[in-house]
Design an enzyme around this catalytic site. Structure first.
Site, short mmCIF file in Angstrom:
data_model
loop_
_atom_site.label_atom_id
_atom_site.label_comp_id
_atom_site.label_asym_id
_atom_site.label_seq_id
_atom_site.Cartn_x
_atom_site.Cartn_y
_atom_site.Cartn_z
CE LYS A 53 -58.03 48.06 17.93
NZ LYS A 53 -58.80 47.61 19.06
CD GLN A 97 -60.11 48.52 22.27
OE1 GLN A 97 -59.98 48.73 21.07
NE2 GLN A 97 -59.37 47.62 22.90
CG ASP A 120 -61.98 42.65 17.50
OD1 ASP A 120 -60.83 42.66 17.04
OD2 ASP A 120 -62.40 43.48 18.32
#
Ligand code: NDP
Length: 282
Positions: A53, A97, A120
């Site tokens: 990322k 994460q 997300d």
């Protein structure tokens, strides 16, 4: 032989477009987007995802902030760190994460992210918007699949779409996005009685299970579009999907490879979401 749904090429195209947009805005004096990524613990796969990322951010001109914490932190601490980022005007997107180490309350941590920075699309209000067909952020993996279908002019309208897997981050939102594009959608899971009988009906089959070679050639219809979300290791430790690629590609009309398919598209969609957040704030 099926046509390959080339996620790598499409992701590169999307990232180039975003990079050009960011560069143009920077030239006008607008600050670049900023994405904050939090990694808790030392899970090697998560560390690789976070590194990728960061690489994507660097490539297209997004400022990335990395927060690395030991597995021994508390929910309270993590939530307070998220709250600081929520109120930081320079931060556009926040990503924690997953999975978090055992003992941390994933639901509480995700709920702490401000919905307008939830790149997300995991916060419940964003999930609700997907359900209502009016999303701010699209969930990265299903959005990547939809982009791939669109790129190859594959229209789900009226098609039998079968999604194997019902997780909150892939299977369920995938089904909602296919439904929003007028597919006739069936969701399968570990309790589905005769999986092959259902998958054989699919014009568009999306496999999101996490079991190497679960989807074999006898489970698909001649000419089906097969999208492989799975990321597994085969008996030689090589990355592979949920689909038995070579035999299935003999029968399918289109197929996504692993690697080079949905995984890279997921990363591109995260960059897209970070830019969506930035556009609304600058
Ligand atoms: P989960 O483990 O959360 O969900 C797996 C789903 O598969 C569950 O709904 C489960 O059913 C179902 N399932 C398990 N066994 C079977 C079976 N034999 N037949 C039918 N369904 C079955 O996984 P995720 O959704 O998070 O991820 C799925 C895969 O996608 C993984 O390989 C993951 O690594 C990969 N992934 C890839 C991404 C990418 O960018 N390419 C991003 C995210 C994930 P039940 O609900 O009944 O348990």
């Amino acid at each position: 032989m099926a046509i390959i749904l080339d996620g790598k090429a499409l992701a590169a195209k999307i990232k180039k477009k975003l990079a050009d947009e960011i560069a143009a805005k920077k030239a006008e004096g607008v600050r670049p987007p900023c994405l904050a990524v939090m990694l808790v613990g030392d899970d090697p796969a998560s560390a690789i995802y976070v590194r990728n990322k960061k690489k994507d951010c660097e490539e297209i001109g997004i400022r990335s902030l990395e927060f690395l914490f030991g597995a021994d932190i508390t929910d309270d601490f993590l939530v307070s760190e998220i709250e600081k980022l929520n109120s930081d005007d320079e931060v556009d997107g926040i990503l924690v994460q997953l999975p978090l180490p055992k003992g941390l309350d994933e639901k509480r941590v995700i709920a702490a992210i401000s919905p307008d920075k939830d790149v997300d699309a995991f916060v419940s209000s964003n999930v609700g918007q997907i359900m209502l067909g009016d999303p701010t952020f699209l969930p990265c993996t299903p959005a990547g699949v939809m982009e791939m279908l669109a790129e190859y002019n594959i229209d789900p309208t009226g098609k039998e779409c079968v999604v194997v897997g019902r997780s909150n981050i892939v299977g369920k939102p995938m089904a909602m996005l296919l439904l929003a594009k007028n597919g006739t959608v069936t969701i399968c899971h570990s309790r589905t009685k005769d999986l092959a009988e259902v998958t054989r009906r699919a014009d568009i089959l999306v496999a999101a299970v996490g079991k190497a070679k679960l989807i074999t050639a006898d489970m698909i219809k001649q000419g089906a579009v097969v999208v492989d979300v799975g990321m597994n290791r085969d008996e030689n430790g090589k990355l592979c999907g949920d689909v038995d690629f070579y035999p299935v590609s003999e029968k399918a009309s289109y197929i996504s490879p692993v690697p080079g398919g949905v995984g890279v598209m997921t990363r591109a969609m995260l960059m897209e979401n970070a830019c969506t957040a930035w556009r609304s704030r600058t």
